[in-house]
Design a protein around this motif. Structure first.
Motif, PDB file in Angstrom:
ATOM      1  N   LEU A 211      10.057  -1.470 -11.287  1.00  0.00           N
ATOM      2  CA  LEU A 211       8.978  -2.201 -10.626  1.00  0.00           C
ATOM      3  C   LEU A 211       8.454  -3.339 -11.475  1.00  0.00           C
ATOM      4  O   LEU A 211       8.494  -3.293 -12.707  1.00  0.00           O
ATOM      5  CB  LEU A 211       7.799  -1.264 -10.334  1.00  0.00           C
ATOM      6  N   PHE A 212       7.931  -4.323 -10.796  1.00  0.00           N
ATOM      7  CA  PHE A 212       7.088  -5.341 -11.406  1.00  0.00           C
ATOM      8  C   PHE A 212       5.671  -4.937 -11.009  1.00  0.00           C
ATOM      9  O   PHE A 212       5.399  -4.731  -9.820  1.00  0.00           O
ATOM     10  CB  PHE A 212       7.433  -6.728 -10.873  1.00  0.00           C
ATOM     11  N   ILE A 213       4.804  -4.756 -12.003  1.00  0.00           N
ATOM     12  CA  ILE A 213       3.459  -4.263 -11.724  1.00  0.00           C
ATOM     13  C   ILE A 213       2.417  -5.259 -12.224  1.00  0.00           C
ATOM     14  O   ILE A 213       2.636  -5.964 -13.204  1.00  0.00           O
ATOM     15  CB  ILE A 213       3.218  -2.865 -12.341  1.00  0.00           C
ATOM     16  N   LEU A 214       1.313  -5.294 -11.524  1.00  0.00           N
ATOM     17  CA  LEU A 214       0.200  -6.171 -11.857  1.00  0.00           C
ATOM     18  C   LEU A 214      -0.926  -5.315 -12.429  1.00  0.00           C
ATOM     19  O   LEU A 214      -1.353  -4.345 -11.795  1.00  0.00           O
ATOM     20  CB  LEU A 214      -0.284  -6.897 -10.595  1.00  0.00           C
TER      21      LEU A 214
ATOM     22  N   SER B 298       1.047   7.912  -9.178  1.00  0.00           N
ATOM     23  CA  SER B 298       1.016   8.960 -10.193  1.00  0.00           C
ATOM     24  C   SER B 298       2.061   8.728 -11.290  1.00  0.00           C
ATOM     25  O   SER B 298       2.096   9.459 -12.280  1.00  0.00           O
ATOM     26  CB  SER B 298       1.240  10.336  -9.560  1.00  0.00           C
ATOM     27  N   ARG B 299       2.887   7.703 -11.125  1.00  0.00           N
ATOM     28  CA  ARG B 299       3.981   7.459 -12.075  1.00  0.00           C
ATOM     29  C   ARG B 299       3.772   6.220 -12.936  1.00  0.00           C
ATOM     30  O   ARG B 299       4.297   6.155 -14.046  1.00  0.00           O
ATOM     31  CB  ARG B 299       5.289   7.334 -11.307  1.00  0.00           C
ATOM     32  N   ILE B 300       3.061   5.236 -12.431  1.00  0.00           N
ATOM     33  CA  ILE B 300       2.826   4.005 -13.186  1.00  0.00           C
ATOM     34  C   ILE B 300       1.471   4.090 -13.893  1.00  0.00           C
ATOM     35  O   ILE B 300       0.634   4.911 -13.532  1.00  0.00           O
ATOM     36  CB  ILE B 300       2.899   2.755 -12.277  1.00  0.00           C
ATOM     37  N   PRO B 301       1.247   3.243 -14.898  1.00  0.00           N
ATOM     38  CA  PRO B 301      -0.044   3.273 -15.582  1.00  0.00           C
ATOM     39  C   PRO B 301      -1.210   3.020 -14.613  1.00  0.00           C
ATOM     40  O   PRO B 301      -1.068   2.318 -13.612  1.00  0.00           O
ATOM     41  CB  PRO B 301       0.063   2.140 -16.603  1.00  0.00           C
TER      42      PRO B 301
ATOM     43  N   PHE C 266       0.830  -1.209   0.000  1.00  0.00           N
ATOM     44  CA  PHE C 266       0.000   0.000   0.000  1.00  0.00           C
ATOM     45  C   PHE C 266       0.865   1.261   0.000  1.00  0.00           C
ATOM     46  O   PHE C 266       0.535   2.247  -0.658  1.00  0.00           O
ATOM     47  CB  PHE C 266      -0.967  -0.014   1.182  1.00  0.00           C
ATOM     48  N   GLY C 267       1.972   1.226   0.720  1.00  0.00           N
ATOM     49  CA  GLY C 267       2.907   2.347   0.704  1.00  0.00           C
ATOM     50  C   GLY C 267       3.551   2.526  -0.661  1.00  0.00           C
ATOM     51  O   GLY C 267       3.727   3.655  -1.137  1.00  0.00           O
ATOM     52  N   GLU C 268       3.895   1.411  -1.298  1.00  0.00           N
ATOM     53  CA  GLU C 268       4.487   1.472  -2.632  1.00  0.00           C
ATOM     54  C   GLU C 268       3.478   1.996  -3.650  1.00  0.00           C
ATOM     55  O   GLU C 268       3.823   2.775  -4.542  1.00  0.00           O
ATOM     56  CB  GLU C 268       5.020   0.106  -3.060  1.00  0.00           C
ATOM     57  N   LEU C 269       2.217   1.599  -3.525  1.00  0.00           N
ATOM     58  CA  LEU C 269       1.176   2.116  -4.413  1.00  0.00           C
ATOM     59  C   LEU C 269       1.037   3.628  -4.239  1.00  0.00           C
ATOM     60  O   LEU C 269       0.961   4.369  -5.226  1.00  0.00           O
ATOM     61  CB  LEU C 269      -0.163   1.426  -4.156  1.00  0.00           C
ATOM     62  N   GLU C 270       1.046   4.078  -3.008  1.00  0.00           N
ATOM     63  CA  GLU C 270       0.942   5.522  -2.749  1.00  0.00           C
ATOM     64  C   GLU C 270       2.130   6.261  -3.363  1.00  0.00           C
ATOM     65  O   GLU C 270       1.980   7.333  -3.952  1.00  0.00           O
ATOM     66  CB  GLU C 270       0.866   5.777  -1.240  1.00  0.00           C
ATOM     67  N   ARG C 271       3.314   5.683  -3.247  1.00  0.00           N
ATOM     68  CA  ARG C 271       4.530   6.308  -3.766  1.00  0.00           C
ATOM     69  C   ARG C 271       4.528   6.389  -5.298  1.00  0.00           C
ATOM     70  O   ARG C 271       4.994   7.365  -5.870  1.00  0.00           O
ATOM     71  CB  ARG C 271       5.756   5.521  -3.312  1.00  0.00           C
TER      72      ARG C 271
END
Length: 109
Positions: A65-68, A48-51, A40-45
């Motif tokens: 990052l590896f993103i889902l 605004s930068r990832i799709p 959740f902290g990583e999502l907040e960080r």
């Protein structure tokens, strides 16, 4: 054929070859505890930068990052060095590489 390959799983991380990018290491999987690697902290960080509609699930030592992708479950590699080529739309981002159709597929290699 997968657009990635697990090259080595010994040592400090899993070395992954990303088609169109090169080699990287799956360093830390983010968890659900309040720590330096809290999902959740990583999502907040990074939100605004990832799709959009993507959740960061892991990182590599270089800050990528590896993103889902939540609607499809597909896993992508996000290259922060070329972040300027990215957009909020996953399909238009030039700094995102599809790795697998699901997290299970990624782990299975």
């Amino acid at each position: 054929k997968h657009p990635f390959s697990i090259l080595n799983s010994e040592g400090d991380g899993i070395v992954i070859g990303v088609s169109g990018y090169g080699e990287t290491v799956l360093n830390y999987l983010f968890g659900f505890t309040q720590s330096d690697y809290d999902i959740f902290g990583e999502l907040e960080r990074y939100k605004s930068r990832i799709p959009t509609e993507c959740l960061p699930i892991a990182d590599d030592p270089a800050g990528n990052l590896f993103i889902l992708h939540l609607p499809t479950g597909a896993v992508y590699f996000w290259d922060h060095e070329n972040e300027h080529l990215g957009t909020s739309n996953l399909g238009d981002s030039k700094n995102v590489y599809r790795l697998a159709g699901s997290f299970s597929d990624l782990i299975a290699g």
